[in-house]
Enzyme design. Structure first.
Site, PDB file in Angstrom:
ATOM      1  N   LEU A 427       0.827  -1.212   0.000  1.00 38.81           N
ATOM      2  CA  LEU A 427       0.000   0.000   0.000  1.00 38.81           C
ATOM      3  C   LEU A 427       0.858   1.257   0.000  1.00 38.81           C
ATOM      4  O   LEU A 427       0.472   2.288  -0.539  1.00 38.81           O
ATOM      5  CB  LEU A 427      -0.899   0.036   1.244  1.00 38.81           C
ATOM      6  CG  LEU A 427      -2.002  -1.008   1.327  1.00 38.81           C
ATOM      7  CD1 LEU A 427      -2.658  -0.973   2.689  1.00 38.81           C
ATOM      8  CD2 LEU A 427      -3.046  -0.750   0.248  1.00 38.81           C
ATOM      9  N   GLY A 428       2.000   1.162   0.611  1.00 37.57           N
ATOM     10  CA  GLY A 428       2.839   2.365   0.678  1.00 37.57           C
ATOM     11  C   GLY A 428       4.165   2.066   1.312  1.00 37.57           C
ATOM     12  O   GLY A 428       4.431   0.944   1.761  1.00 37.57           O
ATOM     13  N   GLY A 430       7.373   4.024   3.668  1.00 38.43           N
ATOM     14  CA  GLY A 430       7.727   5.209   4.457  1.00 38.43           C
ATOM     15  C   GLY A 430       9.098   5.076   5.059  1.00 38.43           C
ATOM     16  O   GLY A 430       9.848   4.164   4.710  1.00 38.43           O
ATOM     17  N   LYS A 431       9.343   5.977   5.955  1.00 40.84           N
ATOM     18  CA  LYS A 431      10.678   6.025   6.561  1.00 40.84           C
ATOM     19  C   LYS A 431      10.984   4.764   7.367  1.00 40.84           C
ATOM     20  O   LYS A 431      12.096   4.315   7.432  1.00 40.84           O
ATOM     21  CB  LYS A 431      10.744   7.231   7.517  1.00 40.84           C
ATOM     22  CG  LYS A 431      10.835   8.564   6.797  1.00 40.84           C
ATOM     23  CD  LYS A 431      11.112   9.689   7.755  1.00 40.84           C
ATOM     24  CE  LYS A 431       9.913  10.111   8.574  1.00 40.84           C
ATOM     25  NZ  LYS A 431       8.886  10.850   7.847  1.00 40.84           N
ATOM     26  N   PHE A 432       9.917   4.213   7.970  1.00 41.68           N
ATOM     27  CA  PHE A 432      10.165   3.130   8.923  1.00 41.68           C
ATOM     28  C   PHE A 432      10.001   1.736   8.330  1.00 41.68           C
ATOM     29  O   PHE A 432      10.276   0.749   8.987  1.00 41.68           O
ATOM     30  CB  PHE A 432       9.224   3.290  10.120  1.00 41.68           C
ATOM     31  CG  PHE A 432       9.451   4.587  10.817  1.00 41.68           C
ATOM     32  CD1 PHE A 432      10.505   4.730  11.694  1.00 41.68           C
ATOM     33  CD2 PHE A 432       8.643   5.678  10.558  1.00 41.68           C
ATOM     34  CE1 PHE A 432      10.741   5.944  12.320  1.00 41.68           C
ATOM     35  CE2 PHE A 432       8.864   6.886  11.185  1.00 41.68           C
ATOM     36  CZ  PHE A 432       9.914   7.039  12.067  1.00 41.68           C
ATOM     37  N   LYS A 450       1.683  -2.393   8.938  1.00 43.44           N
ATOM     38  CA  LYS A 450       2.876  -1.548   8.831  1.00 43.44           C
ATOM     39  C   LYS A 450       4.053  -2.385   9.332  1.00 43.44           C
ATOM     40  O   LYS A 450       4.089  -2.766  10.506  1.00 43.44           O
ATOM     41  CB  LYS A 450       2.672  -0.282   9.670  1.00 43.44           C
ATOM     42  CG  LYS A 450       3.709   0.778   9.454  1.00 43.44           C
ATOM     43  CD  LYS A 450       3.229   2.112  10.018  1.00 43.44           C
ATOM     44  CE  LYS A 450       4.309   3.178   9.946  1.00 43.44           C
ATOM     45  NZ  LYS A 450       3.825   4.477  10.409  1.00 43.44           N
ATOM     46  N   ASP A 542       4.129  15.115  12.510  1.00 41.02           N
ATOM     47  CA  ASP A 542       4.348  14.813  11.089  1.00 41.02           C
ATOM     48  C   ASP A 542       3.038  14.976  10.309  1.00 41.02           C
ATOM     49  O   ASP A 542       2.720  14.168   9.437  1.00 41.02           O
ATOM     50  CB  ASP A 542       4.907  13.384  10.931  1.00 41.02           C
ATOM     51  CG  ASP A 542       5.589  13.179   9.585  1.00 41.02           C
ATOM     52  OD1 ASP A 542       5.884  14.189   8.903  1.00 41.02           O
ATOM     53  OD2 ASP A 542       5.814  12.016   9.205  1.00 41.02           O
TER      54      ASP A 542
HETATM   55  P1  ATP Z   1       6.348   8.368   6.326  1.00 37.63           P
HETATM   56  O1  ATP Z   1       7.513   8.357   5.441  1.00 37.63           O
HETATM   57  O2  ATP Z   1       5.167   9.056   5.727  1.00 37.63           O
HETATM   58  O3  ATP Z   1       6.583   8.822   7.701  1.00 37.63           O
HETATM   59  P2  ATP Z   1       5.744   5.841   7.480  1.00 37.63           P
HETATM   60  O4  ATP Z   1       6.787   4.826   7.363  1.00 37.63           O
HETATM   61  O5  ATP Z   1       5.524   6.448   8.751  1.00 37.63           O
HETATM   62  O6  ATP Z   1       5.883   6.882   6.338  1.00 37.63           O
HETATM   63  P3  ATP Z   1       2.928   5.591   6.990  1.00 37.63           P
HETATM   64  O7  ATP Z   1       2.797   7.012   6.615  1.00 37.63           O
HETATM   65  O8  ATP Z   1       2.220   5.166   8.209  1.00 37.63           O
HETATM   66  O9  ATP Z   1       4.412   5.116   7.014  1.00 37.63           O
HETATM   67  O10 ATP Z   1       2.436   4.708   5.774  1.00 37.63           O
HETATM   68  C1  ATP Z   1       3.000   4.824   4.516  1.00 37.63           C
HETATM   69  C2  ATP Z   1       1.898   4.815   3.478  1.00 37.63           C
HETATM   70  O11 ATP Z   1       1.159   3.586   3.567  1.00 37.63           O
HETATM   71  C3  ATP Z   1       0.872   5.907   3.673  1.00 37.63           C
HETATM   72  O12 ATP Z   1       1.256   7.105   3.070  1.00 37.63           O
HETATM   73  C4  ATP Z   1      -0.355   5.283   3.063  1.00 37.63           C
HETATM   74  O13 ATP Z   1      -0.340   5.441   1.675  1.00 37.63           O
HETATM   75  C5  ATP Z   1      -0.214   3.813   3.359  1.00 37.63           C
HETATM   76  N1  ATP Z   1      -0.946   3.474   4.585  1.00 37.63           N
HETATM   77  C6  ATP Z   1      -0.516   3.555   5.847  1.00 37.63           C
HETATM   78  N2  ATP Z   1      -1.451   3.159   6.710  1.00 37.63           N
HETATM   79  C7  ATP Z   1      -2.511   2.796   6.003  1.00 37.63           C
HETATM   80  C8  ATP Z   1      -3.823   2.280   6.331  1.00 37.63           C
HETATM   81  N3  ATP Z   1      -4.174   2.071   7.582  1.00 37.63           N
HETATM   82  N4  ATP Z   1      -4.676   1.994   5.345  1.00 37.63           N
HETATM   83  C9  ATP Z   1      -4.304   2.206   4.070  1.00 37.63           C
HETATM   84  N5  ATP Z   1      -3.093   2.689   3.683  1.00 37.63           N
HETATM   85  C10 ATP Z   1      -2.199   2.984   4.640  1.00 37.63           C
HETATM   86 MG    MG Z   2       3.481   8.746   6.338  1.00 36.58          MG
END
Ligand code: ATP
Ligand code: MG
Length: 855
Positions: A427-428, A430-432, A450, A542
């Site tokens: 789905l995506g 991110g940093k973590f 996640k 954030d």
């Molecule tokens: P960032 O670099 O934004 O800090 P991160 O590692 O903290 O990223 P998230 O922002 O929580 O990760 O999630 C990354 C991506 O995954 C989001 O931008 C979104 O597109 C998708 N995503 C996260 N949580 C959900 C969810 N509960 N349902 C659907 N998509 C999600």
């Molecule tokens: Mg994010």
């Protein structure tokens, strides 16, 4: 479909008359051959007609030959002499002494064509056709092929029916013999002149209509144009189909689209598209079908329960009824005293959470329900909350499974994630780590997972902190954590799946109406989530557009995700952070000064600025520049946006983007701001999506870690995005072309005479006028005939043809020889029609004698 071609041949000597007899003409092969020969190709298998001079001098014959037959000679089946106008097919040939005019009907079938051949003329002394034998030249041939796409190209030998009356005569054939001059001049069909005066117009069209569900709606436009007129209605670029509820009534003066029992699905952009022969015009009307909202979705949730107070939070409705929700009505019921029924607590809650502080007894049991209200009414009540048992005085809220349905998640270190969930698509990122779609094995429920890289204690701790924080964040506008697993090398946090995608992606979608009202709707929800978070002493740190996602694609509900940088604030311990996303961080973060709850409010100000204007207020060419811009805290809206936005919207942003964090609104204050309270919100002006599209395009580049590169390529991207706009536009015009073609097809009609020719009686020297009125589309062309021969315009004979369809043949200084039958033939691609009338010319002498004889 057939075409008329005219071949006019001028002879240097008069044609032989019937009575003339002479020697047979010789041909190059000695068998006698046509002097002029036309070969008309016909359809495969059909007979082919050939017109030529027979062996007999001065005579022409019509031959029918099989298609394959090249030469007409020797296969003739019919023979006639050209001695008078009538002798041939009434519309095909006319002749005078020196002119031979052939009106030819051609069919543009494959391979058909008109071929003109000049052949040798034997020298005979008495016939018109004879020439000196020494002029004999070898037979030469020229052909003009009449193709499918351009059925009648101009050539020395053919004149297309389409050629205008101003078309210069075709030049003489280059094969002309010295002794016979041949010119191929057209009898051009007459066309209507280009329309002058008023062009097609739509008048009295309304731009916007609002209707309530069940109403009868009439979209009406007046039309000014030239008949015939065709019109069609499109809804969101698709043709409206009539049915039991929907009818279209179009006349030459107006078009009406009537919708009975209008419903939500009828909302959209309606386009009336009108076509007449001069062109086309369109008019857009936006129809909004309004009603009361649907009820808030889901159950209201209860949190922060105290013996005589609690916090209620809920989600907005899936459909706002076409008009923004302005308040929520909250009702409560004491379940121990059923007979009391539902009691209204408030009808003016503007948020999606409410602190209930009155009417609750310690130890009592209550249920809550919420209705949504917009300008058009109040919804049915939403789902009832679970029964809440109030604490007794001195009790505290219990841990574990909360009364609001949320679960306190503890990280599972003993079981395997894979035993519970199936990992689906990504789905995506991110940093973590990465986020994947999941399917719960036991229920089939879709969730999001996640996946944190957790190889070091620090990484494991980071993931655990996020889970811990989420346990304190039980609010409809905050993503819900369902479970968590710690396994060697990874921690997986299972979250509710939020299906609607990023908020900004939603805003730029075609069907989304981007207005201030919609911005308020989103900002209000975000504020509710943030207010709750801050109430729980948690700061997000954030907040940015990609961390705000839509619940689904149909409702306007959003949720805040990504608590990876969130921290719990202790009011007594200053906390400094150096993290966040450059464009959205507050000046205190850059200055490495203590952060506070209003640090989130700055980020919210940036989000709101982008939402309203499409521009990022502090974006520089690199992170360094961006941070300098933030530190200076200098910003403003550009002139265009300034003019578009309401003063309250600008004031709202101003109160958030304050360099001094103490001057910024808190979330609770922001919820009370007049803009968020829907006071003085600009409701009609549509905000720019194009700039948000560019913002998203840039963000995508940055996401993939190519920020610097991306910035260098911005110009390119912008250009690309502009091109997209153009191509959408082109698509639009392509649609228009299709509609126009469709309407033109509808207009197509074979010519008809709305007024027929009438017989005329005139005396020599006076002026005769044959008048008729022709209708049809495409504009019919007319040819006039006198006793079957095409009439050529000259000083005495004038053809008038007006754009109204009125057509006249005016014969001045009439002669006795002008007597006879006159025919007006109108033709277009749809057909052909004729009207005839007789002109009787009396000489004055004859009149006088007639008078005398009666006396
Ligand atoms: P960032 O670099 O934004 O800090 P991160 O590692 O903290 O990223 P998230 O922002 O929580 O990760 O999630 C990354 C991506 O995954 C989001 O931008 C979104 O597109 C998708 N995503 C996260 N949580 C959900 C969810 N509960 N349902 C659907 N998509 C999600
Ligand atoms: Mg994010």
């Amino acid at each position: 479909m057939s075409y008329t071609s005219t071949l006019r041949i001028q002879l240097d000597k008069p044609l032989l008359r019937d009575t003339d007899r002479g020697d047979s003409c010789q041909t190059e092969n000695g068998t006698g051959s046509p002097y002029y020969k036309e070969r008309l190709s016909a359809k495969e298998g059909e007979d082919e007609k050939s017109i030529g001079e027979s062996k007999q001098p001065g005579a022409l014959h019509v031959q029918t030959v099989r298609k394959e037959g090249r030469c007409a000679a020797g296969t003739q089946t019919e023979r006639r002499k050209v001695t008078s106008v009538e002798m041939f097919s009434s519309r095909a040939v006319t002749t005078s002494d020196r002119f031979l005019t052939l009106i030819l009907e051609l069919s543009p079938q494959n391979g058909s064509g008109l071929y003109v051949r000049r052949v040798l003329r034997p020298d005979t002394t008495l016939t018109v056709l004879s020439t000196a034998r020494e002029n004999k030249t070898p037979m030469r041939e020229e052909s003009t092929h009449v193709g499918k796409t351009n059925p009648m190209p101009l050539s020395a030998t053919t004149v297309p029916k389409e050629s205008s009356s101003t078309q210069p005569s075709a030049p003489p054939s280059r094969f002309e013999s010295p002794s016979t001059s041949i010119t191929h001049g057209p009898v051009s069909p007459k066309r209507k002149p280009n329309k002058t005066g008023d062009s097609l117009k739509i008048v009295d069209g309304v731009d916007q209509i609002k209707a309530r569900v069940g109403d009868k709606v009439e979209l009406h436009c007046g039309i000014q144009g030239t008949t015939p007129i065709a019109a069609t209605w499109l809804r969101n670029k698709k043709q409206v189909t009539e049915g039991p509820r929907i009818s279209v009534h179009t006349s030459d003066m107006e078009s009406r689209l009537v919708i009975d029992q209008v419903c939500e699905d009828d909302s959209g952009c309606y386009t009336l598209y009108v076509q007449d022969r001069t062109g086309n015009v369109q008019h857009h009307t936006s129809l909004t079908v309004v009603e009361h909202p649907s009820p808030p979705s889901g159950k209201p949730l209860v949190s922060a329960t105290q013996p005589s107070s609690l916090t209620l939070s809920w989600s907005g409705p899936c459909y706002d009824g076409g008009s923004a929700v302005v308040s929520y009505w909250i009702e409560m019921k004491c379940t121990k005293k059923e007979e009391d029924g539902w009691k209204l607590l408030t009808d003016s809650c503007v948020n999606t959470s409410y602190r209930v502080e009155e009417g609750l007894q310690p130890g009592g049991q209550y249920q809550f329900r919420v209705r949504a209200a917009n300008a058009h009414g109040v919804s049915e009540p939403g789902e009832e909350s679970d029964i809440v048992a109030m604490l007794c005085a001195g009790d505290e809220e219990t841990e574990g499974e909360g009364s609001n349905g949320y679960t306190n998640v503890s990280v599972n270190t003993t079981e395997h994630f894979n035993d519970f969930y199936i990992q689906l698509e990504k789905l995506g990122m991110g940093k973590f780590g990465q986020v994947y779609k999941l399917k719960e094995r036991s229920t089939g429920k879709i969730c999001a997972g996640k996946f944190f890289k957790a190889r070091t204690q620090k990484e494991i701790q980071g993931a655990r902190v996020e889970v811990e924080l989420m346990n304190k964040l039980h609010h409809p506008q905050l993503v819900r954590c369902l479970s968590a697993f710690q396994e060697p090398g990874r921690v997986v946090m299972v979250l509710e799946y939020i299906a609607g995608g990023e908020l900004f992606e939603r805003i730029v979608a075609d069907d989304f109406e981007h207005t201030e009202v919609m911005c308020v709707e989103y900002i209000c929800q975000i504020l509710n989530g943030v207010a709750y978070m801050h109430h729980q002493s948690i700061v997000h740190l954030d907040l940015k557009p990609e961390n705000i996602i839509c619940l689904n694609t149909v409702s306007n509900q959003v949720k805040i995700i990504d608590f990876g940088l969130a921290r719990e604030l202790d009011p007594h311990v200053p906390m400094k952070v150096l993290q966040g996303t450059a464009e959205f961080v507050a000046p205190e973060v850059i200055a490495f000064e203590p952060v506070g709850f209003t640090t989130d409010m700055w980020s919210l100000g940036v989000i709101c600025y982008i939402l309203l204007s499409g521009d990022s207020p502090f974006q520089g060419n690199n992170d360094m520049e961006t941070m300098q811009n933030i530190t200076s805290a200098c910003w403003d809206f550009d002139d265009e946006t300034n003019a578009l936005l309401s003063e309250t919207a600008k004031d709202f942003v101003k109160r958030l983007l304050q360099k001094n964090m103490r001057s910024r609104l808190t979330a609770v204050q922001a919820l009370d701001h007049p803009w968020v309270q829907h006071k003085c919100v600009s409701k009609t002006k549509t905000l720019s999506k194009e700039r948000i599209k560019k913002f998203l395009a840039r963000q995508k580049w940055q996401k993939t870690g190519k920020a610097v590169l991306a910035l260098n390529r911005m110009a390119l991207l912008s250009a690309k995005s502009d091109n997209n706009t153009t191509s959408t536009h082109t698509d639009g015009s392509h649609d228009c072309q299709q509609v126009s073609m469709h309407l033109q097809e509808q207009l197509q009609a074979a010519p008809v005479f709305s007024t027929l020719l009438k017989d005329q009686v005139e005396v020599v020297g006076s002026t005769a006028r044959f008048q008729c009125h022709i209708e049809g589309f495409p504009d019919p062309e007319v040819l006039w005939f006198h006793a079957g021969s095409p009439v050529q315009e000259c000083r005495r004979l004038q053809i008038e043809y007006e754009d109204t369809g009125s057509c006249a043949l005016i014969i001045s200084d009439v002669l006795l020889t002008d007597s006879g039958v006159y025919t007006c033939r109108a033709s277009n691609t749809q057909g052909e029609i004729e009207s005839s009338a007789k002109l009787t010319v009396h000489s004055l002498l004859a009149e006088r004698r007639a008078k005398e004889s009666t006396q």
